[in-house]
Write a protein that holds these residues in place. Structure first.
Motif, PDB file in Angstrom:
ATOM      1  N   VAL A  63      88.422   9.682   5.292  1.00  0.00           N
ATOM      2  CA  VAL A  63      88.198  10.763   4.344  1.00  0.00           C
ATOM      3  C   VAL A  63      86.955  11.505   4.839  1.00  0.00           C
ATOM      4  N   ASP A  64      87.147  12.776   5.248  1.00  0.00           N
ATOM      5  CA  ASP A  64      86.011  13.527   5.785  1.00  0.00           C
ATOM      6  C   ASP A  64      85.623  14.658   4.831  1.00  0.00           C
ATOM      7  N   TYR A  65      84.872  15.649   5.354  1.00  0.00           N
ATOM      8  CA  TYR A  65      84.428  16.795   4.571  1.00  0.00           C
ATOM      9  C   TYR A  65      85.093  18.055   5.107  1.00  0.00           C
ATOM     10  N   GLU A  66      85.746  18.790   4.214  1.00  0.00           N
ATOM     11  CA  GLU A  66      86.315  20.101   4.526  1.00  0.00           C
ATOM     12  C   GLU A  66      87.236  20.076   5.750  1.00  0.00           C
ATOM     13  N   HIS A  67      87.947  18.991   5.923  1.00  0.00           N
ATOM     14  CA  HIS A  67      88.942  18.864   6.992  1.00  0.00           C
ATOM     15  C   HIS A  67      88.341  19.063   8.380  1.00  0.00           C
ATOM     16  N   GLN A  68      87.133  18.622   8.561  1.00  0.00           N
ATOM     17  CA  GLN A  68      86.503  18.753   9.877  1.00  0.00           C
ATOM     18  C   GLN A  68      87.274  17.959  10.940  1.00  0.00           C
ATOM     19  N   GLU A  69      87.813  16.811  10.562  1.00  0.00           N
ATOM     20  CA  GLU A  69      88.533  15.969  11.513  1.00  0.00           C
ATOM     21  C   GLU A  69      89.767  16.672  12.070  1.00  0.00           C
ATOM     22  N   ASP A  70      90.336  17.593  11.278  1.00  0.00           N
ATOM     23  CA  ASP A  70      91.573  18.258  11.683  1.00  0.00           C
ATOM     24  C   ASP A  70      91.341  19.650  12.264  1.00  0.00           C
ATOM     25  N   ASP A  71      90.115  20.057  12.424  1.00  0.00           N
ATOM     26  CA  ASP A  71      89.781  21.365  12.998  1.00  0.00           C
ATOM     27  C   ASP A  71      89.199  21.144  14.397  1.00  0.00           C
ATOM     28  N   PRO A  72      89.969  21.425  15.467  1.00  0.00           N
ATOM     29  CA  PRO A  72      89.495  21.145  16.829  1.00  0.00           C
ATOM     30  C   PRO A  72      88.157  21.797  17.143  1.00  0.00           C
ATOM     31  N   SER A  99      90.393  14.566   2.616  1.00  0.00           N
ATOM     32  CA  SER A  99      89.118  15.256   2.826  1.00  0.00           C
ATOM     33  C   SER A  99      88.549  15.701   1.493  1.00  0.00           C
ATOM     34  N   LEU A 100      87.225  15.630   1.371  1.00  0.00           N
ATOM     35  CA  LEU A 100      86.526  16.213   0.225  1.00  0.00           C
ATOM     36  C   LEU A 100      86.387  17.703   0.473  1.00  0.00           C
ATOM     37  N   VAL A 101      86.840  18.519  -0.505  1.00  0.00           N
ATOM     38  CA  VAL A 101      86.854  19.970  -0.324  1.00  0.00           C
ATOM     39  C   VAL A 101      86.348  20.658  -1.594  1.00  0.00           C
ATOM     40  N   HIS A 102      86.183  21.997  -1.453  1.00  0.00           N
ATOM     41  CA  HIS A 102      85.730  22.802  -2.580  1.00  0.00           C
ATOM     42  C   HIS A 102      86.868  23.493  -3.312  1.00  0.00           C
ATOM     43  N   ARG A 103      87.993  23.764  -2.606  1.00  0.00           N
ATOM     44  CA  ARG A 103      89.110  24.491  -3.211  1.00  0.00           C
ATOM     45  C   ARG A 103      90.374  23.629  -3.149  1.00  0.00           C
ATOM     46  N   PRO A 104      91.036  23.420  -4.284  1.00  0.00           N
ATOM     47  CA  PRO A 104      92.251  22.582  -4.294  1.00  0.00           C
ATOM     48  C   PRO A 104      93.481  23.364  -3.866  1.00  0.00           C
ATOM     49  N   ALA A 105      94.454  22.647  -3.288  1.00  0.00           N
ATOM     50  CA  ALA A 105      95.746  23.252  -2.951  1.00  0.00           C
ATOM     51  C   ALA A 105      96.884  22.614  -3.744  1.00  0.00           C
ATOM     52  N   LEU A 106      96.680  21.404  -4.231  1.00  0.00           N
ATOM     53  CA  LEU A 106      97.700  20.733  -5.041  1.00  0.00           C
ATOM     54  C   LEU A 106      97.166  20.499  -6.439  1.00  0.00           C
ATOM     55  N   HIS A 107      98.099  20.368  -7.385  1.00  0.00           N
ATOM     56  CA  HIS A 107      97.737  20.090  -8.769  1.00  0.00           C
ATOM     57  C   HIS A 107      97.744  18.576  -8.968  1.00  0.00           C
ATOM     58  N   LEU A 108      96.592  17.943  -8.800  1.00  0.00           N
ATOM     59  CA  LEU A 108      96.488  16.506  -8.982  1.00  0.00           C
ATOM     60  C   LEU A 108      95.367  16.186  -9.953  1.00  0.00           C
ATOM     61  N   LYS A 109      95.300  14.934 -10.355  1.00  0.00           N
ATOM     62  CA  LYS A 109      94.282  14.510 -11.295  1.00  0.00           C
ATOM     63  C   LYS A 109      92.892  14.581 -10.673  1.00  0.00           C
ATOM     64  N   ALA A 110      91.917  14.734 -11.522  1.00  0.00           N
ATOM     65  CA  ALA A 110      90.542  14.814 -11.056  1.00  0.00           C
ATOM     66  C   ALA A 110      90.056  13.454 -10.591  1.00  0.00           C
ATOM     67  N   LEU A 111      89.126  13.483  -9.622  1.00  0.00           N
ATOM     68  CA  LEU A 111      88.462  12.258  -9.197  1.00  0.00           C
ATOM     69  C   LEU A 111      87.307  12.020 -10.150  1.00  0.00           C
ATOM     70  N   ALA A 112      87.459  11.108 -11.086  1.00  0.00           N
ATOM     71  CA  ALA A 112      86.424  10.874 -12.080  1.00  0.00           C
ATOM     72  C   ALA A 112      86.439   9.418 -12.470  1.00  0.00           C
ATOM     73  N   SER A 113      85.284   8.884 -12.806  1.00  0.00           N
ATOM     74  CA  SER A 113      85.195   7.472 -13.142  1.00  0.00           C
ATOM     75  C   SER A 113      85.941   7.142 -14.418  1.00  0.00           C
ATOM     76  N   GLU A 114      86.121   8.139 -15.296  1.00  0.00           N
ATOM     77  CA  GLU A 114      86.777   7.863 -16.559  1.00  0.00           C
ATOM     78  C   GLU A 114      88.292   8.082 -16.507  1.00  0.00           C
ATOM     79  N   GLN A 115      88.847   8.458 -15.327  1.00  0.00           N
ATOM     80  CA  GLN A 115      90.271   8.729 -15.260  1.00  0.00           C
ATOM     81  C   GLN A 115      91.081   7.450 -15.488  1.00  0.00           C
ATOM     82  N   GLU A 116      92.257   7.633 -16.008  1.00  0.00           N
ATOM     83  CA  GLU A 116      93.149   6.502 -16.287  1.00  0.00           C
ATOM     84  C   GLU A 116      93.655   5.909 -14.986  1.00  0.00           C
ATOM     85  N   GLN A 117      93.537   4.609 -14.831  1.00  0.00           N
ATOM     86  CA  GLN A 117      94.013   3.945 -13.626  1.00  0.00           C
ATOM     87  C   GLN A 117      95.522   3.732 -13.728  1.00  0.00           C
TER      88      GLN A 117
END
Length: 310
Positions: free
Chosen positions: A57-66, A132-150
């Motif tokens: 898990v990287d930042y802003e897809h750096q691993e996938d940007d040559p 990757s951790l990013v600033h803008r989402p492309a998919l509609h998924l649940k938030a990454l939060a400690s209180e989210q339902e497992q």
């Protein structure tokens, strides 16, 4: 195959969760209108296990940007350690975050998580590459939060159901499941059954054998008795006894039909002789003895009149 960067999972402030949602179930559409299908989640999980390496898990897809990857180190935000699927909410991952990433997630510096995967021309997802951790989402998924339902682990596969029944953890390997199952079966084989409910198989076999012997003996006795009676009545001769016993033992109905269709032709062999069937007083006549009889009486000194009393 096409590599996709898909962003999701809003990250409110708080502690970074160790379990995150990567992909929704079934067919879904990204915010940019692209359509994808997660129709073989177990296949993705199997490929992840076969690779035997943690996915980055990287930042802003750096691993996938040559270009960005070639400019220097690409730090990891965390590592995907395992995957599991829930039919209601999709593909999930357990992530081991770095201290820096945990802090940034808690401070809302990176609010979304974007999975990276390959897909075919029909949009069918074929392999998970990482996230990757990013600033803008492309998919509609649940938030990454400690209180989210497992989510609940997937129980649709046979191994998952067996693991749950054995009380094993959700991420138990197939080898661990098989080992626990073997131990369970070995323990069960050592349990002494309740004698009030179960009969030993040896006793059942002995009972069946004894019953079979008793039935065979009874059949033999009945055949011998019926054949002996048929002999006395003259339906068969002694030479026919073995054949008749075998027929009566094997097919009693055929024996009965034989007796019913055969006259007692041999009855005279088993009845009293002709001489004995004549009354004693009629064997010799006291008034009409033959000349031969008179001669015998004369030579033996017997009174012919007394022959009737012999």
């Amino acid at each position: 195959m096409t590599l996709v960067h898909a962003t999701c999972s809003e990250l409110p402030g708080g502690t970074a969760p160790d379990t995150v949602q990567l992909l929704p179930p079934g067919a879904f559409t990204a915010r940019d209108g692209r359509g994808f299908r997660l129709d073989n989640p177990n296949g993705l999980i199997a490929l992840f296990k076969a690779d035997a390496v943690d996915k980055p898990v990287d930042y802003e897809h750096q691993e996938d940007d040559p270009a960005r990857r070639g400019n220097g180190p690409v730090p990891a935000a965390g590592w995907i350690k395992s995957l599991f699927y829930d039919a209601r909410s999709g593909l999930w991952a357990k992530v081991d975050w770095t201290a820096r990433a945990r802090e940034m997630i808690a401070n809302r510096e990176y609010p979304y998580l974007s999975p990276v995967f390959t897909h075919d021309a029909n949009g069918r997802i074929t392999r998970l590459m990482g996230a990757s951790l990013v600033h803008r989402p492309a998919l509609h998924l649940k938030a990454l939060a400690s209180e989210q339902e497992q989510p609940m682990p997937d129980t649709s596969t046979p191994f998952a159901r067996i693991a749950k029944a054995l009380g094993l953890p959700d991420d138990a390997t197939e080898d661990a499941i098989l080992a626990a199952l073997g131990e369970k079966l070995a323990t069960a084989s050592e349990v002494t059954p309740d004698p009030a409910k179960f009969v030993p198989i040896e006793a059942v076999r002995e009972l069946i054998a004894e019953r079979g012997s008793a039935l065979a003996l009874n059949s033999e006795q009945q055949a011998q008795s019926r054949v002996s009676e048929a002999m006395r009545e003259g339906y068969i001769t002694p030479a026919m006894k073995d054949w008749a016993v075998a027929l009566c033992r094997q097919d009693p109905d055929s024996f009965d039909r034989f007796i019913a269709s055969s006259p007692p032709a041999f009855g005279h062999l088993f009845g009293p002789s002709g001489a004995r069937s004549v009354a004693p007083e009629k064997r010799f006549s006291t008034s009409a003895q033959s000349a031969e009889e008179m001669a015998v009486c004369s030579q033996l000194g017997i009174d012919p009149a007394k022959l009737a009393k012999v």
